[in-house]
Motif scaffolding. Structure first.
Motif, PDB file in Angstrom:
ATOM      1  N   VAL A  14      -6.510 -10.450  -2.616  1.00 48.19           N
ATOM      2  CA  VAL A  14      -6.100  -9.581  -1.507  1.00 48.19           C
ATOM      3  C   VAL A  14      -4.710  -9.006  -1.790  1.00 48.19           C
ATOM      4  O   VAL A  14      -4.452  -7.816  -1.609  1.00 48.19           O
ATOM      5  CB  VAL A  14      -6.103 -10.367  -0.171  1.00 48.19           C
ATOM      6  CG1 VAL A  14      -5.463  -9.552   0.946  1.00 48.19           C
ATOM      7  CG2 VAL A  14      -7.519 -10.755   0.206  1.00 48.19           C
ATOM      8  N   THR A  15      -3.820  -9.879  -2.257  1.00 48.18           N
ATOM      9  CA  THR A  15      -2.467  -9.434  -2.571  1.00 48.18           C
ATOM     10  C   THR A  15      -2.487  -8.385  -3.684  1.00 48.18           C
ATOM     11  O   THR A  15      -1.810  -7.353  -3.592  1.00 48.18           O
ATOM     12  CB  THR A  15      -1.606 -10.644  -2.992  1.00 48.18           C
ATOM     13  OG1 THR A  15      -1.561 -11.556  -1.901  1.00 48.18           O
ATOM     14  CG2 THR A  15      -0.206 -10.231  -3.340  1.00 48.18           C
ATOM     15  N   LEU A  16      -3.278  -8.647  -4.711  1.00 50.69           N
ATOM     16  CA  LEU A  16      -3.367  -7.679  -5.809  1.00 50.69           C
ATOM     17  C   LEU A  16      -3.954  -6.359  -5.311  1.00 50.69           C
ATOM     18  O   LEU A  16      -3.500  -5.273  -5.709  1.00 50.69           O
ATOM     19  CB  LEU A  16      -4.224  -8.257  -6.943  1.00 50.69           C
ATOM     20  CG  LEU A  16      -4.416  -7.363  -8.165  1.00 50.69           C
ATOM     21  CD1 LEU A  16      -3.063  -7.042  -8.814  1.00 50.69           C
ATOM     22  CD2 LEU A  16      -5.323  -8.034  -9.192  1.00 50.69           C
ATOM     23  N   ALA A  17      -4.934  -6.463  -4.421  1.00 55.38           N
ATOM     24  CA  ALA A  17      -5.565  -5.245  -3.895  1.00 55.38           C
ATOM     25  C   ALA A  17      -4.561  -4.384  -3.138  1.00 55.38           C
ATOM     26  O   ALA A  17      -4.601  -3.148  -3.229  1.00 55.38           O
ATOM     27  CB  ALA A  17      -6.737  -5.613  -3.000  1.00 55.38           C
ATOM     28  N   THR A  18      -3.660  -5.028  -2.397  1.00 54.38           N
ATOM     29  CA  THR A  18      -2.668  -4.231  -1.665  1.00 54.38           C
ATOM     30  C   THR A  18      -1.694  -3.570  -2.636  1.00 54.38           C
ATOM     31  O   THR A  18      -1.212  -2.475  -2.381  1.00 54.38           O
ATOM     32  CB  THR A  18      -1.878  -5.082  -0.659  1.00 54.38           C
ATOM     33  OG1 THR A  18      -1.234  -6.155  -1.354  1.00 54.38           O
ATOM     34  CG2 THR A  18      -2.773  -5.642   0.413  1.00 54.38           C
ATOM     35  N   ARG A  19      -1.397  -4.252  -3.750  1.00 50.85           N
ATOM     36  CA  ARG A  19      -0.466  -3.669  -4.724  1.00 50.85           C
ATOM     37  C   ARG A  19      -1.095  -2.471  -5.436  1.00 50.85           C
ATOM     38  O   ARG A  19      -0.453  -1.456  -5.652  1.00 50.85           O
ATOM     39  CB  ARG A  19      -0.049  -4.726  -5.748  1.00 50.85           C
ATOM     40  CG  ARG A  19       0.913  -5.764  -5.213  1.00 50.85           C
ATOM     41  CD  ARG A  19       1.498  -6.592  -6.359  1.00 50.85           C
ATOM     42  NE  ARG A  19       2.634  -7.361  -5.903  1.00 50.85           N
ATOM     43  CZ  ARG A  19       2.594  -8.688  -5.685  1.00 50.85           C
ATOM     44  NH1 ARG A  19       1.487  -9.367  -5.877  1.00 50.85           N
ATOM     45  NH2 ARG A  19       3.678  -9.314  -5.280  1.00 50.85           N
ATOM     46  N   VAL A  20      -2.346  -2.632  -5.815  1.00 50.13           N
ATOM     47  CA  VAL A  20      -3.010  -1.579  -6.590  1.00 50.13           C
ATOM     48  C   VAL A  20      -3.594  -0.513  -5.665  1.00 50.13           C
ATOM     49  O   VAL A  20      -3.639   0.665  -6.012  1.00 50.13           O
ATOM     50  CB  VAL A  20      -4.124  -2.195  -7.472  1.00 50.13           C
ATOM     51  CG1 VAL A  20      -4.855  -1.113  -8.242  1.00 50.13           C
ATOM     52  CG2 VAL A  20      -3.519  -3.212  -8.435  1.00 50.13           C
ATOM     53  N   GLY A  21      -3.995  -0.955  -4.472  1.00 52.76           N
ATOM     54  CA  GLY A  21      -4.733  -0.057  -3.589  1.00 52.76           C
ATOM     55  C   GLY A  21      -3.992   1.203  -3.210  1.00 52.76           C
ATOM     56  O   GLY A  21      -4.607   2.265  -3.082  1.00 52.76           O
ATOM     57  N   GLY A  22      -2.670   1.089  -3.034  1.00 56.86           N
ATOM     58  CA  GLY A  22      -1.919   2.264  -2.606  1.00 56.86           C
ATOM     59  C   GLY A  22      -2.045   3.429  -3.567  1.00 56.86           C
ATOM     60  O   GLY A  22      -2.109   4.587  -3.146  1.00 56.86           O
ATOM     61  N   VAL A  23      -2.093   3.120  -4.849  1.00 54.21           N
ATOM     62  CA  VAL A  23      -2.195   4.178  -5.858  1.00 54.21           C
ATOM     63  C   VAL A  23      -3.537   4.893  -5.736  1.00 54.21           C
ATOM     64  O   VAL A  23      -3.617   6.115  -5.768  1.00 54.21           O
ATOM     65  CB  VAL A  23      -2.027   3.589  -7.276  1.00 54.21           C
ATOM     66  CG1 VAL A  23      -2.255   4.655  -8.337  1.00 54.21           C
ATOM     67  CG2 VAL A  23      -0.640   2.984  -7.422  1.00 54.21           C
ATOM     68  N   TYR A  24      -4.596   4.090  -5.558  1.00 58.69           N
ATOM     69  CA  TYR A  24      -5.938   4.678  -5.506  1.00 58.69           C
ATOM     70  C   TYR A  24      -6.273   5.261  -4.130  1.00 58.69           C
ATOM     71  O   TYR A  24      -7.045   6.209  -4.022  1.00 58.69           O
ATOM     72  CB  TYR A  24      -6.982   3.619  -5.859  1.00 58.69           C
ATOM     73  CG  TYR A  24      -6.967   3.238  -7.316  1.00 58.69           C
ATOM     74  CD1 TYR A  24      -7.328   4.150  -8.302  1.00 58.69           C
ATOM     75  CD2 TYR A  24      -6.573   1.966  -7.719  1.00 58.69           C
ATOM     76  CE1 TYR A  24      -7.310   3.804  -9.644  1.00 58.69           C
ATOM     77  CE2 TYR A  24      -6.553   1.610  -9.065  1.00 58.69           C
ATOM     78  CZ  TYR A  24      -6.929   2.530 -10.019  1.00 58.69           C
ATOM     79  OH  TYR A  24      -6.901   2.185 -11.349  1.00 58.69           O
ATOM     80  N   LEU A  25      -5.716   4.650  -3.097  1.00 59.05           N
ATOM     81  CA  LEU A  25      -6.114   5.052  -1.743  1.00 59.05           C
ATOM     82  C   LEU A  25      -5.184   6.094  -1.127  1.00 59.05           C
ATOM     83  O   LEU A  25      -5.334   6.435   0.041  1.00 59.05           O
ATOM     84  CB  LEU A  25      -6.176   3.823  -0.828  1.00 59.05           C
ATOM     85  CG  LEU A  25      -7.230   2.770  -1.193  1.00 59.05           C
ATOM     86  CD1 LEU A  25      -7.167   1.601  -0.240  1.00 59.05           C
ATOM     87  CD2 LEU A  25      -8.627   3.383  -1.168  1.00 59.05           C
ATOM     88  N   ARG A  26      -4.252   6.575  -1.915  1.00 60.51           N
ATOM     89  CA  ARG A  26      -3.296   7.503  -1.334  1.00 60.51           C
ATOM     90  C   ARG A  26      -4.003   8.672  -0.648  1.00 60.51           C
ATOM     91  O   ARG A  26      -3.579   9.137   0.406  1.00 60.51           O
ATOM     92  CB  ARG A  26      -2.360   8.039  -2.412  1.00 60.51           C
ATOM     93  CG  ARG A  26      -1.305   8.933  -1.812  1.00 60.51           C
ATOM     94  CD  ARG A  26      -0.260   9.350  -2.790  1.00 60.51           C
ATOM     95  NE  ARG A  26       0.775  10.090  -2.074  1.00 60.51           N
ATOM     96  CZ  ARG A  26       1.901  10.467  -2.600  1.00 60.51           C
ATOM     97  NH1 ARG A  26       2.176  10.159  -3.838  1.00 60.51           N
ATOM     98  NH2 ARG A  26       2.785  11.139  -1.912  1.00 60.51           N
TER      99      ARG A  26
ATOM    100  N   LEU B 253       0.845  -1.199   0.000  1.00 60.82           N
ATOM    101  CA  LEU B 253       0.000   0.000   0.000  1.00 60.82           C
ATOM    102  C   LEU B 253       0.879   1.247   0.000  1.00 60.82           C
ATOM    103  O   LEU B 253       0.635   2.200  -0.737  1.00 60.82           O
ATOM    104  CB  LEU B 253      -0.914   0.004   1.231  1.00 60.82           C
ATOM    105  CG  LEU B 253      -2.112  -0.952   1.216  1.00 60.82           C
ATOM    106  CD1 LEU B 253      -2.779  -0.960   2.583  1.00 60.82           C
ATOM    107  CD2 LEU B 253      -3.119  -0.555   0.148  1.00 60.82           C
TER     108      LEU B 253
ATOM    109  N   GLY C 176       2.791   1.462  -3.348  1.00 59.92           N
ATOM    110  CA  GLY C 176       1.899   1.940  -4.411  1.00 59.92           C
ATOM    111  C   GLY C 176       1.630   3.420  -4.271  1.00 59.92           C
ATOM    112  O   GLY C 176       1.600   4.166  -5.267  1.00 59.92           O
ATOM    113  N   ALA C 177       1.455   3.852  -3.024  1.00 65.05           N
ATOM    114  CA  ALA C 177       1.223   5.276  -2.800  1.00 65.05           C
ATOM    115  C   ALA C 177       2.433   6.099  -3.236  1.00 65.05           C
ATOM    116  O   ALA C 177       2.294   7.184  -3.805  1.00 65.05           O
ATOM    117  CB  ALA C 177       0.917   5.517  -1.327  1.00 65.05           C
TER     118      ALA C 177
ATOM    119  N   LEU D 127       1.030  -3.197 -11.850  1.00 61.27           N
ATOM    120  CA  LEU D 127       1.264  -3.318 -10.408  1.00 61.27           C
ATOM    121  C   LEU D 127       1.149  -4.760  -9.926  1.00 61.27           C
ATOM    122  O   LEU D 127       1.662  -5.097  -8.859  1.00 61.27           O
ATOM    123  CB  LEU D 127       0.283  -2.428  -9.639  1.00 61.27           C
ATOM    124  CG  LEU D 127       0.566  -0.934  -9.768  1.00 61.27           C
ATOM    125  CD1 LEU D 127      -0.555  -0.117  -9.139  1.00 61.27           C
ATOM    126  CD2 LEU D 127       1.897  -0.572  -9.137  1.00 61.27           C
TER     127      LEU D 127
END
Lengths: 266, 102
Positions: free
Chosen positions: B20-32, A97, A100-101, A119
């Motif tokens: 779940v693993t993919l969500a953590t990889r992609v999530g950071g970009v969207y959830l910043r 997370l 990615g951020a 990603l």
């Protein structure tokens, strides 16, 4: 591919990423083989063990999380164990997370159909290589994909290779193979603690105590929870109490900065 | 470990955990924008993996079988400075050696 400041073709930039990604990715070969070997220890038919190894490595592509999940894994799987695995994997991968951020400014504007596959292959090493590259040359998704996918390919191949090794003739207990899972997880914990780099800290007693306190708290809470409640609750309790304590006591950027020598590339 | 086979729920779990693993990889970009950018939360997320691994390691370090506990402590100490694979092999060697000798 958008590539500010690049004169090379997409292919050239992709293979530059592959070239830079190979040396650190080679370090995961023994790790991948160990994962495949451990799956075989579950006693599954060889074809199923191979399938599970290949699918987990290719689809999850997360070394530490795979080992932790295997530690919790049991057959037949029940809902409670599944929940524990999800929580543990999320906790282990929560660093993504943050990574990615950190990549967000460079990847903004990329459509989802390109962003998600890009990603998917991100691991610590490719993230570090990409951040360095982006800072020097601007966004270069082809390079990022190159160093990510070569690491993925080596990880999948080595773990499947491990599951193919003949282990039936070995006396697992005599060779300590039944202890491999425990040794891997404890070694991971040691590696993480080693990255705290105590050597750079002043050896004042108060500093040492402050550096050690979060992990003592995590260990103590986990131990007490396991003693009193059993099951896997100790993992969640230890992780939350330790991380909270660390957030209160420790400086940032001490454990998650990826390093090529850490062996944590998948 | 007992002989077993993978059923539908096991394959579903493998698929779901991959998501779940993919969500953590992609999530950071969207959830910043949603992740609190306070120093506390930054440090919290940085230290979650270490705390998690310490919690996972505890049962081995305090195992009832003293040979396993000694080997686990050896693996932990070796892991502080050596590559994980060396530490793993060291732990396995210690437990195998202790079983053979004592």
């Amino acid at each position: 591919m958008a590539a500010a400041g690049h004169s090379h073709t997409v292919n050239q930039r992709f293979f530059a990423g592959v070239r830079d990604g190979i040396p650190p990715a080679l370090g995961v070969i023994p790790w991948g083989m160990a994962f495949g070997l451990l799956i075989v220890q579950f006693g599954l038919p060889r074809a199923q063990a191979l399938a599970q190894t290949g699918v987990m490595s290719a689809w999850w592509y997360s070394g530490t999380a795979q080992f932790v999940a295997l530690e919790l894994w049991k057959l037949p799987l029940d809902a409670a164990t599944f929940g524990a695995i999800v929580l543990a994997v999320f906790g282990i991968n929560s660093r993504y997370l943050l990574q990615g951020a950190a990549l967000s400014p460079w990847l903004s504007g990329l459509p989802a159909w390109r962003l998600v596959p890009t990603l998917f292959f991100m691991v610590d090493i490719s993230w570090a290589l990409a951040m360095k590259r982006f800072a020097l040359h601007g966004r270069d998704v082809a390079y990022f994909l190159g160093c990510s996918t070569i690491s993925w390919a080596i990880w999948v191949a080595s773990s499947v290779g491990g599951a193919l090794l003949p282990t039936g003739a070995l006396n697992a207990r005599a060779w300590g193979l039944d202890f491999a899972m425990a040794a891997v997880l404890v070694a991971f914990a040691g590696g993480r603690l080693g990255e705290l780099n105590f050597r750079q800290q002043a050896w004042a007693a108060s500093t040492v105590a402050r550096m050690a306190a979060p992990w003592l708290v995590a260990g103590l809470c986990a131990w007490l929870t396991q003693r009193w409640f059993g099951g896997n609750a100790h993992i969640l309790v230890g992780a939350l109490t330790g991380a909270t304590c660390a957030a209160l006591l420790l400086p940032a950027n001490s454990t998650t900065a990826p390093s090529a020598g850490a062996g944590e590339t998948a | 470990m007992t002989p077993a086979s993978l059923g539908g729920f096991e394959w579903f779990a493998i698929f779901a955990v991959g998501l779940v693993t993919l969500a953590t990889r992609v999530g950071g970009v969207y959830l910043r924008v949603l992740i609190p950018e306070t120093p506390f939360w930054q440090r919290f997320f940085e230290h979650v993996p270490t705390a998690l691994l310490v919690a996972i390691a505890m049962p081995y370090l305090t195992a009832g079988d003293w040979r396993g506990a000694v080997a686990a402590w050896c693996a932990l100490v070796l892991g502080l400075r050596l590559p994980f694979f060396v530490a793993m092999l060291g732990g396995m060697a210690v437990v195998a050696g202790l079983r053979a000798l004592i």
